[in-house]
Design a protein around this motif. Structure first.
Motif, PDB file in Angstrom:
ATOM      1  N   GLN A  80       0.988   3.551  -8.106  1.00 22.09           N
ATOM      2  CA  GLN A  80       1.031   4.998  -7.872  1.00 22.09           C
ATOM      3  C   GLN A  80       2.064   5.454  -6.828  1.00 22.09           C
ATOM      4  OE1 GLN A  80      -1.178   8.119  -9.055  1.00 22.09           O
ATOM      5  NE2 GLN A  80       0.945   8.401  -8.520  1.00 22.09           N
ATOM      6  N   GLY A  81       2.007   4.873  -5.628  1.00 27.27           N
ATOM      7  CA  GLY A  81       2.878   5.342  -4.550  1.00 27.27           C
ATOM      8  C   GLY A  81       4.354   5.150  -4.882  1.00 27.27           C
ATOM      9  N   HIS A  82       4.678   4.087  -5.585  1.00 23.05           N
ATOM     10  CA  HIS A  82       6.068   3.784  -5.945  1.00 23.05           C
ATOM     11  C   HIS A  82       6.530   4.694  -7.092  1.00 23.05           C
ATOM     12  CE1 HIS A  82       6.086  -0.252  -3.823  1.00 23.05           C
ATOM     13  NE2 HIS A  82       4.813   0.068  -3.820  1.00 23.05           N
ATOM     14  N   VAL A  83       5.684   4.779  -8.135  1.00 21.98           N
ATOM     15  CA  VAL A  83       6.034   5.609  -9.301  1.00 21.98           C
ATOM     16  C   VAL A  83       6.216   7.059  -8.855  1.00 21.98           C
ATOM     17  CG1 VAL A  83       5.073   6.552 -11.450  1.00 21.98           C
ATOM     18  CG2 VAL A  83       4.911   4.107 -10.980  1.00 21.98           C
TER      19      VAL A  83
ATOM     20  N   ARG B 115      13.273   1.689  -1.064  1.00 19.37           N
ATOM     21  CA  ARG B 115      12.018   1.176  -0.506  1.00 19.37           C
ATOM     22  C   ARG B 115      11.072   2.339  -0.294  1.00 19.37           C
ATOM     23  NH1 ARG B 115      11.482  -4.498   0.713  1.00 19.37           N
ATOM     24  NH2 ARG B 115       9.314  -3.902   0.978  1.00 19.37           N
ATOM     25  N   THR B 116       9.855   2.198  -0.815  1.00 16.42           N
ATOM     26  CA  THR B 116       8.881   3.294  -0.730  1.00 16.42           C
ATOM     27  C   THR B 116       8.132   3.288   0.600  1.00 16.42           C
ATOM     28  OG1 THR B 116       7.218   1.893  -1.756  1.00 16.42           O
ATOM     29  CG2 THR B 116       8.470   3.332  -3.220  1.00 16.42           C
ATOM     30  N   ILE B 117       8.365   2.267   1.419  1.00 12.55           N
ATOM     31  CA  ILE B 117       7.611   2.165   2.676  1.00 12.55           C
ATOM     32  C   ILE B 117       8.372   2.822   3.832  1.00 12.55           C
ATOM     33  CG2 ILE B 117       6.252   0.135   2.046  1.00 12.55           C
ATOM     34  CD1 ILE B 117       8.349  -1.610   3.407  1.00 12.55           C
ATOM     35  N   SER B 118       7.711   2.917   4.975  1.00 15.06           N
ATOM     36  CA  SER B 118       8.349   3.487   6.163  1.00 15.06           C
ATOM     37  C   SER B 118       9.426   2.530   6.671  1.00 15.06           C
ATOM     38  CB  SER B 118       7.298   3.662   7.260  1.00 15.06           C
ATOM     39  OG  SER B 118       6.703   2.405   7.543  1.00 15.06           O
TER      40      SER B 118
ATOM     41  N   LEU C 108     -12.203  18.083   6.827  1.00 18.26           N
ATOM     42  CA  LEU C 108     -11.534  16.779   6.914  1.00 18.26           C
ATOM     43  C   LEU C 108     -11.353  16.278   5.480  1.00 18.26           C
ATOM     44  CD1 LEU C 108     -10.650  14.374   8.826  1.00 18.26           C
ATOM     45  CD2 LEU C 108     -12.903  13.402   8.340  1.00 18.26           C
ATOM     46  N   TYR C 109     -10.106  16.016   5.096  1.00 20.15           N
ATOM     47  CA  TYR C 109      -9.826  15.458   3.770  1.00 20.15           C
ATOM     48  C   TYR C 109      -9.858  13.935   3.896  1.00 20.15           C
ATOM     49  CZ  TYR C 109      -6.985  14.040  -0.271  1.00 20.15           C
ATOM     50  OH  TYR C 109      -6.520  13.425  -1.418  1.00 20.15           O
ATOM     51  N   VAL C 110     -10.595  13.263   3.006  1.00 17.54           N
ATOM     52  CA  VAL C 110     -10.749  11.809   3.098  1.00 17.54           C
ATOM     53  C   VAL C 110     -10.260  11.157   1.806  1.00 17.54           C
ATOM     54  CG1 VAL C 110     -12.377   9.922   3.569  1.00 17.54           C
ATOM     55  CG2 VAL C 110     -12.889  12.242   4.388  1.00 17.54           C
TER      56      VAL C 110
ATOM     57  N   LEU D  69       3.469  10.804   4.912  1.00 15.35           N
ATOM     58  CA  LEU D  69       4.529  11.827   4.905  1.00 15.35           C
ATOM     59  C   LEU D  69       3.999  13.192   4.455  1.00 15.35           C
ATOM     60  CD1 LEU D  69       7.603   9.929   3.391  1.00 15.35           C
ATOM     61  CD2 LEU D  69       7.370  10.781   5.727  1.00 15.35           C
ATOM     62  N   GLU D  70       3.108  13.160   3.461  1.00 15.45           N
ATOM     63  CA  GLU D  70       2.558  14.439   2.966  1.00 15.45           C
ATOM     64  C   GLU D  70       1.762  15.123   4.086  1.00 15.45           C
ATOM     65  OE1 GLU D  70       0.493  12.992  -0.520  1.00 15.45           O
ATOM     66  OE2 GLU D  70       2.386  12.440  -1.475  1.00 15.45           O
ATOM     67  N   SER D  71       1.045  14.343   4.872  1.00 12.44           N
ATOM     68  CA  SER D  71       0.261  14.891   5.975  1.00 12.44           C
ATOM     69  C   SER D  71       1.181  15.396   7.095  1.00 12.44           C
ATOM     70  CB  SER D  71      -0.658  13.787   6.505  1.00 12.44           C
ATOM     71  OG  SER D  71      -1.779  14.310   7.125  1.00 12.44           O
TER      72      SER D  71
HETATM   73  C1  UDX Z   1       0.866   1.874  -1.335  1.00 16.19           C
HETATM   74  C2  UDX Z   1       1.500   1.705   0.078  1.00 16.19           C
HETATM   75  O1  UDX Z   1       0.636   1.561   1.104  1.00 16.19           O
HETATM   76  C3  UDX Z   1       2.548   2.717   0.318  1.00 16.19           C
HETATM   77  O2  UDX Z   1       2.927   2.815   1.644  1.00 16.19           O
HETATM   78  C4  UDX Z   1       3.659   2.281  -0.556  1.00 16.19           C
HETATM   79  O3  UDX Z   1       4.772   3.061  -0.357  1.00 16.19           O
HETATM   80  C5  UDX Z   1       3.156   2.376  -1.985  1.00 16.19           C
HETATM   81  O4  UDX Z   1       1.968   1.599  -2.186  1.00 16.19           O
HETATM   82  P1  UDX Z   1      -0.809   3.932  -2.108  1.00 16.19           P
HETATM   83  O5  UDX Z   1      -2.125   3.301  -1.842  1.00 16.19           O
HETATM   84  O6  UDX Z   1      -0.556   4.351  -3.486  1.00 16.19           O
HETATM   85  O7  UDX Z   1       0.461   3.135  -1.626  1.00 16.19           O
HETATM   86  O8  UDX Z   1      -0.712   5.169  -1.089  1.00 16.19           O
HETATM   87  P2  UDX Z   1       0.365   6.268  -0.871  1.00 16.19           P
HETATM   88  O9  UDX Z   1       1.705   5.727  -0.611  1.00 16.19           O
HETATM   89  O10 UDX Z   1      -0.196   7.149   0.150  1.00 16.19           O
HETATM   90  O11 UDX Z   1       0.451   7.012  -2.267  1.00 16.19           O
HETATM   91  C6  UDX Z   1      -0.642   7.612  -2.889  1.00 16.19           C
HETATM   92  C7  UDX Z   1      -0.149   8.829  -3.645  1.00 16.19           C
HETATM   93  O12 UDX Z   1      -1.212   9.259  -4.483  1.00 16.19           O
HETATM   94  C8  UDX Z   1       0.213   9.988  -2.734  1.00 16.19           C
HETATM   95  O13 UDX Z   1       1.432  10.557  -3.147  1.00 16.19           O
HETATM   96  C9  UDX Z   1      -0.912  10.977  -2.909  1.00 16.19           C
HETATM   97  O14 UDX Z   1      -0.520  12.320  -2.866  1.00 16.19           O
HETATM   98  C10 UDX Z   1      -1.435  10.628  -4.281  1.00 16.19           C
HETATM   99  N1  UDX Z   1      -2.888  10.916  -4.370  1.00 16.19           N
HETATM  100  C11 UDX Z   1      -3.777  10.157  -3.675  1.00 16.19           C
HETATM  101  C12 UDX Z   1      -3.299  11.959  -5.143  1.00 16.19           C
HETATM  102  O15 UDX Z   1      -2.478  12.666  -5.750  1.00 16.19           O
HETATM  103  N2  UDX Z   1      -4.631  12.205  -5.221  1.00 16.19           N
HETATM  104  C13 UDX Z   1      -5.558  11.476  -4.571  1.00 16.19           C
HETATM  105  O16 UDX Z   1      -6.749  11.782  -4.714  1.00 16.19           O
HETATM  106  C14 UDX Z   1      -5.118  10.406  -3.768  1.00 16.19           C
END
Ligand code: UDX
Length: 487
Positions: free
Chosen positions: A20-23, A147-150, A298-300, A391-393
């Motif tokens: 997910q995070g990469h795509v 790179r998708t990471i920090s 609080l969003y969790v 980043l979104e936060s």
């Molecule tokens: C992991 C890594 O930890 C991340 O740093 C790396 O870059 C990619 O793989 P992941 O667990 O997917 O990532 O977290 P994150 O990078 O935060 O991405 C999650 C994405 O899903 C965010 O863009 C977030 O907006 C989205 N999301 C999450 C939703 O749209 N809805 C949700 O309910 C939860």
């Protein structure tokens, strides 16, 4: 008169790691490049292709750009969950064995695919596929890494070699709190427990540690490195990386950068939301948020890979309820594991919590997260510290409580708590008393203090994507360089 050569329109092949995070972030990059008139082929396994079609408006969104192609990889790619280092290794191995022969077939000058499309002029690969660098160099196509990471997590991965040489990893005994000295520039605040989770391996020959160390070092062989961050946030660490990888394009935060460029392209009319979710978003939570006071919720959410046991879930829930703060909680359907429980029972725990929660909170299986974080009712984010979520936060000025799960998240959470001071790091604990205490600290006791710092950093983030801002200029430079590489 000599023939004038028409400039070739760039055709970029983008190859993300299929999670997910990469795509998500690499699709945002794809759309930014489409806005500049580039043709894009976006390569994903079939299951990701199908989920994108099912849960997003990708087809209609990209139909306005000529030459966008969502291309499936052949069968044979690992499709199980990716919640451990071993899972990541399985996925990497299957990708390496399936993708390279497929790329070779795709990019052969006389292939059927190449006959119907213009030739690929540049490859942008997720920065853990060094086999793609070998291949790109063999066929003479320029390759950029994304790179998708920090930058801070990237630099920690880059330093694994030095950490091993100096004996700082593997850890022995209980020395997780000892200061780490071999990640240059982070000496003042990095402890063992803040290194990426895979550094906790007791054996330095562990496959995931070896892969991440090797793949990160290989970055220097690419023509450039694209990073989803901004200079004002991670400048000092970026300078360290630049010693080894001089050509860095920091163009983030990509989600906000895309939104702002789309708004400019559409003459400031509100752009379409560009969700890239692999799960169905439950949008009813926005109506629930509409009824809550400003900054009260609080969003969790713990992202797309984290899993929790029933016991952990109960500690979280009790801490949340005891804090007295209202919450919106994402519990992904596949995120509860309990080895002693049958699956059916885990599901009913989720339902039980949902029923018991009605008074104080709202639960969903997957949320429209960008929209949630931008909602005025949201005053804090309890996150797993995935880089996209962070980043979104940051961009919405929402302070965080960090409960990192794995990989880069352990490092991100340390930066949130100790360097940027926009939240609290709860790593390595799961206790209802601590949960309650931290929620109250973030949302009540030090609320104004955290909001103030978070807003200052959000301002820097917004500045970076404005015209003449650092990320804005770097994206223009990237676009220009890809054009030059294509001719
Ligand atoms: C992991 C890594 O930890 C991340 O740093 C790396 O870059 C990619 O793989 P992941 O667990 O997917 O990532 O977290 P994150 O990078 O935060 O991405 C999650 C994405 O899903 C965010 O863009 C977030 O907006 C989205 N999301 C999450 C939703 O749209 N809805 C949700 O309910 C939860």
């Amino acid at each position: 008169m000599g023939e004038t050569q028409l400039p070739v329109s760039p055709h970029v092949l983008i190859f993300p790691f299929p999670a997910q995070g990469h795509v998500n972030s690499m699709l945002k990059l794809a759309e930014l490049l489409c806005l500049s008139g580039f043709k894009i082929t976006y390569l994903v396994p079939k299951n990701i292709h199908q989920r994108l079609l099912l849960h997003t408006n990708i087809e209609s969104r990209f139909s306005q750009y000529q030459g966008f192609c969502l291309q499936s990889l052949p069968d044979g790619i690992y499709e199980g969950s990716v919640s451990t280092g071993d899972d990541v290794v399985k996925l990497c191995d299957s990708l390496n064995s399936v993708a390279v022969p497929f790329l070779r077939e795709l990019l052969t000058p006389k292939s059927d695919w190449n006959n119907t499309k213009s030739p690929i002029t540049t490859i942008i690969a997720d920065g853990i596929f060094s086999v793609v660098i070998d291949f790109a160099q063999e066929i003479g196509v320029p390759i950029l890494y994304f790179r998708t990471i920090s930058a801070c997590a990237f630099w920690a991965y880059f330093s694994i070699h030095e950490l091993i040489e100096a004996g700082e990893i593997p850890f022995s005994g209980n020395d997780m709190d000892l200061a780490i000295k071999k990640v240059k520039g982070m000496e003042a605040y990095l402890r063992g427990r803040d290194l990426p989770s895979f550094c906790r391996a007791t054996d330095i020959g562990n496959p995931i540690l070896k892969i991440l160390s090797k793949e990160t070092r290989e970055t220097a062989r690419a023509n450039g490195l694209i990073m989803n961050t901004f200079d004002d946030l991670e400048g000092p660490i970026l300078s360290q990386i630049q010693i080894h990888c001089p050509n860095i394009y920091t163009i983030g935060p990509l989600h906000a950068h895309l939104k702002s460029r789309l708004a400019a392209a559409n003459s400031n009319s509100a752009p379409n939301t560009s969700s890239n979710s692999l799960w169905a978003e439950d949008r009813n939570c926005i109506q629930w948020l509409d009824q809550q006071p400003s900054k009260s919720v609080l969003y969790v959410s713990f992202g797309s890979h984290a899993v929790v046991t029933k016991e952990q879930l109960m500690e979280f829930w009790q801490g949340l309820v005891n804090s007295g703060v209202k919450f919106l909680w994402v519990i992904r359907p596949d995120s509860i594991v309990d080895q002693n429980d049958e699956e059916g029972k885990s599901k009913s725990i989720q339902e039980e919590l949902e029923a018991a929660t009605k008074e104080r909170g709202y639960m969903v299986g997957w949320a429209p997260q960008e929209q949630v974080l931008a909602h005025p009712a949201v005053g804090g984010f309890w996150t797993h510290s995935g880089w996209n979520s962070t980043l979104e936060s940051i961009m919405e000025g929402v302070p965080m409580i960090c409960w990192p799960y794995f990989a880069d998240q352990q490092t991100n959470s340390r930066f949130v708590g100790e360097v940027w001071k926009i939240g609290l790091d709860m790593k390595d604990t799961c206790d209802k008393v601590i949960v309650e205490k931290m929620i109250r600290e973030l949302m009540v006791i030090k609320k104004d203090e955290f909001l103030k710092t978070a807003n200052e950093i959000a301002k820097l983030g917004r500045k970076s994507i404005e015209q003449d801002g650092s990320s804005y200029c770097n994206l223009d430079r990237l676009i220009q360089d890809i054009r030059l590489m294509s001719n």
